[in-house]
Design a protein around this motif. Structure first.
Motif, PDB file in Angstrom:
ATOM      1  N   MET A  67       0.841  -1.212   0.000  1.00 50.91           N
ATOM      2  CA  MET A  67       0.000   0.000   0.000  1.00 50.91           C
ATOM      3  C   MET A  67       0.869   1.253   0.000  1.00 50.91           C
ATOM      4  O   MET A  67       0.597   2.225  -0.725  1.00 50.91           O
ATOM      5  CB  MET A  67      -0.903   0.024   1.236  1.00 50.91           C
ATOM      6  N   LEU A  68       1.921   1.238   0.819  1.00 51.23           N
ATOM      7  CA  LEU A  68       2.829   2.380   0.881  1.00 51.23           C
ATOM      8  C   LEU A  68       3.504   2.604  -0.465  1.00 51.23           C
ATOM      9  O   LEU A  68       3.624   3.743  -0.933  1.00 51.23           O
ATOM     10  CB  LEU A  68       3.874   2.148   1.974  1.00 51.23           C
ATOM     11  N   SER A  69       3.939   1.526  -1.116  1.00 55.01           N
ATOM     12  CA  SER A  69       4.599   1.650  -2.412  1.00 55.01           C
ATOM     13  C   SER A  69       3.642   2.188  -3.478  1.00 55.01           C
ATOM     14  O   SER A  69       4.023   3.039  -4.286  1.00 55.01           O
ATOM     15  CB  SER A  69       5.150   0.290  -2.852  1.00 55.01           C
ATOM     16  N   ALA A  70       2.401   1.705  -3.475  1.00 51.81           N
ATOM     17  CA  ALA A  70       1.414   2.207  -4.436  1.00 51.81           C
ATOM     18  C   ALA A  70       1.137   3.687  -4.202  1.00 51.81           C
ATOM     19  O   ALA A  70       1.011   4.476  -5.152  1.00 51.81           O
ATOM     20  CB  ALA A  70       0.121   1.398  -4.319  1.00 51.81           C
ATOM     21  N   THR A  71       1.051   4.076  -2.933  1.00 49.56           N
ATOM     22  CA  THR A  71       0.838   5.489  -2.589  1.00 49.56           C
ATOM     23  C   THR A  71       2.001   6.338  -3.065  1.00 49.56           C
ATOM     24  O   THR A  71       1.809   7.428  -3.633  1.00 49.56           O
ATOM     25  CB  THR A  71       0.670   5.636  -1.063  1.00 49.56           C
ATOM     26  N   ASP A  72       3.221   5.861  -2.856  1.00 47.45           N
ATOM     27  CA  ASP A  72       4.407   6.600  -3.296  1.00 47.45           C
ATOM     28  C   ASP A  72       4.440   6.760  -4.808  1.00 47.45           C
ATOM     29  O   ASP A  72       4.855   7.800  -5.328  1.00 47.45           O
ATOM     30  CB  ASP A  72       5.675   5.887  -2.819  1.00 47.45           C
ATOM     31  N   LEU A  73       4.012   5.726  -5.533  1.00 45.34           N
ATOM     32  CA  LEU A  73       3.977   5.809  -6.996  1.00 45.34           C
ATOM     33  C   LEU A  73       3.030   6.907  -7.459  1.00 45.34           C
ATOM     34  O   LEU A  73       3.372   7.708  -8.340  1.00 45.34           O
ATOM     35  CB  LEU A  73       3.545   4.461  -7.579  1.00 45.34           C
ATOM     36  N   VAL A  74       1.854   6.957  -6.864  1.00 49.15           N
ATOM     37  CA  VAL A  74       0.871   7.973  -7.258  1.00 49.15           C
ATOM     38  C   VAL A  74       1.365   9.363  -6.854  1.00 49.15           C
ATOM     39  O   VAL A  74       1.270  10.319  -7.640  1.00 49.15           O
ATOM     40  CB  VAL A  74      -0.500   7.681  -6.615  1.00 49.15           C
ATOM     41  N   LEU A  75       1.897   9.485  -5.639  1.00 51.06           N
ATOM     42  CA  LEU A  75       2.319  10.784  -5.130  1.00 51.06           C
ATOM     43  C   LEU A  75       3.443  11.372  -5.984  1.00 51.06           C
ATOM     44  O   LEU A  75       3.390  12.548  -6.384  1.00 51.06           O
ATOM     45  CB  LEU A  75       2.771  10.640  -3.675  1.00 51.06           C
ATOM     46  N   SER A  76       4.452  10.580  -6.284  1.00 48.18           N
ATOM     47  CA  SER A  76       5.569  11.091  -7.084  1.00 48.18           C
ATOM     48  C   SER A  76       5.162  11.319  -8.538  1.00 48.18           C
ATOM     49  O   SER A  76       5.589  12.290  -9.172  1.00 48.18           O
ATOM     50  CB  SER A  76       6.754  10.115  -7.017  1.00 48.18           C
ATOM     51  N   SER A  77       4.303  10.452  -9.075  1.00 47.63           N
ATOM     52  CA  SER A  77       3.878  10.591 -10.474  1.00 47.63           C
ATOM     53  C   SER A  77       2.934  11.770 -10.689  1.00 47.63           C
ATOM     54  O   SER A  77       2.775  12.231 -11.816  1.00 47.63           O
ATOM     55  CB  SER A  77       3.197   9.300 -10.949  1.00 47.63           C
ATOM     56  N   SER A  78       2.311  12.251  -9.630  1.00 44.56           N
ATOM     57  CA  SER A  78       1.442  13.420  -9.755  1.00 44.56           C
ATOM     58  C   SER A  78       2.242  14.716  -9.880  1.00 44.56           C
ATOM     59  O   SER A  78       1.681  15.751 -10.267  1.00 44.56           O
ATOM     60  CB  SER A  78       0.499  13.510  -8.549  1.00 44.56           C
ATOM     61  N   VAL A  79       3.537  14.659  -9.580  1.00 39.98           N
ATOM     62  CA  VAL A  79       4.361  15.874  -9.568  1.00 39.98           C
ATOM     63  C   VAL A  79       5.506  15.816 -10.579  1.00 39.98           C
ATOM     64  O   VAL A  79       5.730  16.760 -11.332  1.00 39.98           O
ATOM     65  CB  VAL A  79       4.935  16.119  -8.147  1.00 39.98           C
ATOM     66  N   LEU A  80       6.237  14.703 -10.595  1.00 40.36           N
ATOM     67  CA  LEU A  80       7.489  14.640 -11.357  1.00 40.36           C
ATOM     68  C   LEU A  80       7.338  14.798 -12.871  1.00 40.36           C
ATOM     69  O   LEU A  80       8.119  15.538 -13.480  1.00 40.36           O
ATOM     70  CB  LEU A  80       8.200  13.339 -11.035  1.00 40.36           C
ATOM     71  N   PRO A  81       6.398  14.133 -13.537  1.00 37.70           N
ATOM     72  CA  PRO A  81       6.336  14.289 -15.000  1.00 37.70           C
ATOM     73  C   PRO A  81       6.187  15.744 -15.446  1.00 37.70           C
ATOM     74  O   PRO A  81       6.880  16.192 -16.370  1.00 37.70           O
ATOM     75  CB  PRO A  81       5.110  13.448 -15.382  1.00 37.70           C
ATOM     76  N   GLU A 113      -0.503   8.350   2.859  1.00 37.86           N
ATOM     77  CA  GLU A 113       0.813   7.881   3.296  1.00 37.86           C
ATOM     78  C   GLU A 113       0.954   7.978   4.808  1.00 37.86           C
ATOM     79  O   GLU A 113       1.458   7.060   5.458  1.00 37.86           O
ATOM     80  CB  GLU A 113       1.924   8.681   2.603  1.00 37.86           C
ATOM     81  N   SER A 114       0.490   9.080   5.370  1.00 40.64           N
ATOM     82  CA  SER A 114       0.521   9.236   6.824  1.00 40.64           C
ATOM     83  C   SER A 114      -0.317   8.150   7.498  1.00 40.64           C
ATOM     84  O   SER A 114       0.093   7.573   8.517  1.00 40.64           O
ATOM     85  CB  SER A 114       0.008  10.627   7.211  1.00 40.64           C
ATOM     86  N   GLY A 115      -1.490   7.863   6.923  1.00 37.80           N
ATOM     87  CA  GLY A 115      -2.347   6.822   7.480  1.00 37.80           C
ATOM     88  C   GLY A 115      -1.723   5.440   7.388  1.00 37.80           C
ATOM     89  O   GLY A 115      -1.848   4.622   8.315  1.00 37.80           O
ATOM     90  N   VAL A 116      -1.022   5.160   6.287  1.00 35.48           N
ATOM     91  CA  VAL A 116      -0.346   3.864   6.140  1.00 35.48           C
ATOM     92  C   VAL A 116       0.772   3.728   7.168  1.00 35.48           C
ATOM     93  O   VAL A 116       0.971   2.648   7.750  1.00 35.48           O
ATOM     94  CB  VAL A 116       0.194   3.694   4.704  1.00 35.48           C
ATOM     95  N   PHE A 117       1.503   4.813   7.421  1.00 35.74           N
ATOM     96  CA  PHE A 117       2.542   4.773   8.456  1.00 35.74           C
ATOM     97  C   PHE A 117       1.949   4.440   9.819  1.00 35.74           C
ATOM     98  O   PHE A 117       2.529   3.679  10.592  1.00 35.74           O
ATOM     99  CB  PHE A 117       3.278   6.112   8.518  1.00 35.74           C
ATOM    100  N   LEU A 118       0.785   5.007  10.103  1.00 31.71           N
ATOM    101  CA  LEU A 118       0.111   4.706  11.369  1.00 31.71           C
ATOM    102  C   LEU A 118      -0.288   3.236  11.425  1.00 31.71           C
ATOM    103  O   LEU A 118      -0.095   2.563  12.452  1.00 31.71           O
ATOM    104  CB  LEU A 118      -1.122   5.598  11.528  1.00 31.71           C
ATOM    105  N   ALA A 119      -0.837   2.719  10.326  1.00 30.43           N
ATOM    106  CA  ALA A 119      -1.227   1.306  10.282  1.00 30.43           C
ATOM    107  C   ALA A 119      -0.012   0.393  10.436  1.00 30.43           C
ATOM    108  O   ALA A 119      -0.079  -0.642  11.117  1.00 30.43           O
ATOM    109  CB  ALA A 119      -1.952   1.003   8.964  1.00 30.43           C
ATOM    110  N   MET A 120       1.114   0.769   9.839  1.00 32.13           N
ATOM    111  CA  MET A 120       2.333  -0.032   9.963  1.00 32.13           C
ATOM    112  C   MET A 120       2.862  -0.004  11.392  1.00 32.13           C
ATOM    113  O   MET A 120       3.380  -1.019  11.893  1.00 32.13           O
ATOM    114  CB  MET A 120       3.391   0.477   8.977  1.00 32.13           C
ATOM    115  N   ALA A 121       2.747   1.138  12.051  1.00 33.67           N
ATOM    116  CA  ALA A 121       3.166   1.225  13.453  1.00 33.67           C
ATOM    117  C   ALA A 121       2.289   0.328  14.324  1.00 33.67           C
ATOM    118  O   ALA A 121       2.785  -0.360  15.231  1.00 33.67           O
ATOM    119  CB  ALA A 121       3.090   2.672  13.933  1.00 33.67           C
TER     120      ALA A 121
END
Length: 315
Positions: A67-81, A113-121
Motif C-alpha cells: 500500500m505504501l509503495s502504491a501510494t508513493d507511486l501515485v504521489l511522485s507521479s502526480s508531480v514529477l512528469p 501515506e501518513s495513514g499507512v505509516f500509522l497502520a504499519m506502526a
C-alpha cells in the motif's frame, strides 16, 4: 486588456516557474530529480510485484508495505512528469483543472501515506506486544478494511480543499512561483482568500498529522517498553531490527513535511528557490527511500528480488 485588479471565476490556466531564480540550471537540476523518479518508479513497482507474486509475503506487514509503495507511486507521479516537462521542454503552462487535480492528489495521497505509516506502526505493535494473536487481530480482511478507511479519509479531507479553492475569485495573475500546484501557493493568486479556507486547511493538517504522529509515537513507546523487558539480548536486537526501517522511513517523511511547512509559513528570509527545492524533496525523497530501505532490510523481499533477477537471467 483587462486591468490587473479585475477578477474572474478562475483563469483557464496557470504558469509554473519551476524553481525561481535557478531557471538557467533547470537542465542540471533535472538530472538528480529524474534519477530519483526512476528509482522511485522501479523500486516501488518491484515491491508491489514481489508482494503480489510471492506467497511467503502474504502477511499484514507486506500488504501495508505494498500500500505504501502504491501510494508513493501515485504521489511522485502526480508531480514529477510535469516538473521534468518544465525543466526539459519549458512546458510551464498547466490548465486550471489539471492544477486542481494535481493539488488533490498531493493532499490526498500525503494523507494516505501518513495513514499507512500509522497502520504499519500498529502492525509492529501487535507483532511485538501480542505476537500470538497477530494473525487473528490483523487478518487479511482487517487489512483491507484499514486500507479502505485510510483511502476514504484521504479523499474526504482533500475534496473540500479543492472545492473551497475553486469557488474563490482569481485576479489576472497566473504566475505560480513554484514547480507544482500547492494549495497555499495557488491560493495566494486569489483576490480574496476567505477565513474558512485557512481554518479548514490548518485544522485538517493539524488533526490528521497530529493524530497520526501521536498514535505512531505512542505505538513505538509501547513497543520499546516491551522490547527492553525481553530477557535475551538477541531477541531485543531482533525486535529492534524489525522496527528500525519503519522508524527511519517515518522520520524522513515527517521531518521533511515539517520543514516544508515551517519554511513555507515562516521562512520569508529563506531564499524562495531553497523553499521550492525543499518542498520538491518532500514529495521525492521518501518515495525513493522507502523501497530501498525496506528492500535492503527485509530478507524476504531481497530473496524475492534475487529470485526474479535469476529467473530473468535464466531465460
Amino acid at each position: 486588456m483587462s486591468s490587473v485588479n479585475s477578477t474572474q471565476s478562475h483563469p483557464s490556466s496557470f504558469i509554473l516557474t519551476g524553481i525561481p531564480g535557478l531557471e538557467d540550471v533547470h537542465i542540471w537540476i533535472s538530472l538528480p530529480f529524474c534519477t530519483m523518479y526512476i528509482l522511485t518508479f522501479f523500486g516501488n513497482c518491484i515491491i508491489v510485484y514481489a508482494v503480489k507474486t510471492e506467497r511467503s509475503l502474504h502477511h499484514p506487514m507486506y500488504y501495508l508495505l505494498s500500500m505504501l509503495s502504491a501510494t508513493d507511486l501515485v504521489l511522485s507521479s502526480s508531480v514529477l512528469p510535469k516538473m521534468l516537462a518544465i525543466f526539459w521542454f519549458d512546458s510551464r503552462e498547466i490548465y486550471f483543472e489539471s492544477c486542481v487535480t494535481q493539488m488533490f492528489f498531493i493532499h490526498c495521497f500525503s494523507s494516505i501515506e501518513s495513514g499507512v505509516f500509522l497502520a504499519m506502526a500498529f502492525d509492529r505493535y501487535v507483532a511485538i506486544c501480542n505476537p500470538l494473536r497477530h494473525s487473528a487481530i490483523l487478518s487479511t480482511s482487517v487489512i483491507i478494511r484499514i486500507g479502505l478507511v485510510i483511502l476514504i479519509r484521504g479523499v474526504i479531507i482533500s475534496l473540500p480543499v479543492c472545492f473551497l479553492l475553486i469557488r474563490l475569485p482569481f485576479c489576472n495573475s497566473r504566475l505560480i512561483l513554484f514547480s507544482y500546484c500547492g494549495l497555499g501557493i495557488v491560493a495566494k493568486l486569489a483576490c480574496a482568500y476567505e477565513l474558512i479556507n485557512t481554518v479548514y486547511s490548518l485544522t485538517v493538517a493539524f488533526l490528521v498529522v497530529g493524530l497520526d504522529v501521536t498514535f505512531i509515537v505512542l505505538s513505538y513507546m509501547l513497543i520499546l517498553r516491551v522490547v527492553f523487558r525481553l530477557p535475551s539480548r538477541t531477541a531485543r536486537l531482533k525486535a529492534l531490527g524489525t522496527c528500525g526501517p519503519h522508524i527511519w522511513v517515518i522520520l524522513t517523511f515527517y521531518i521533511l513535511a515539517l520543514f516544508t511547512f515551517l519554511t513555507h509559513k515562516f521562512g520569508n528570509k529563506i531564499p524562495l528557490y531553497v523553499r521550492v527545492i525543499v518542498a520538491n524533496l518532500y514529495l521525492l525523497v521518501p518515495p525513493m527511500f522507502n523501497p530501498i530501505v525496506y528492500g535492503v532490510k527485509t530478507k524476504q523481499i531481497c530473496f524475492r528480488v534475487k529470485k526474479m533477477v535469476c529467473c530473468n537471467r535464466g531465460k
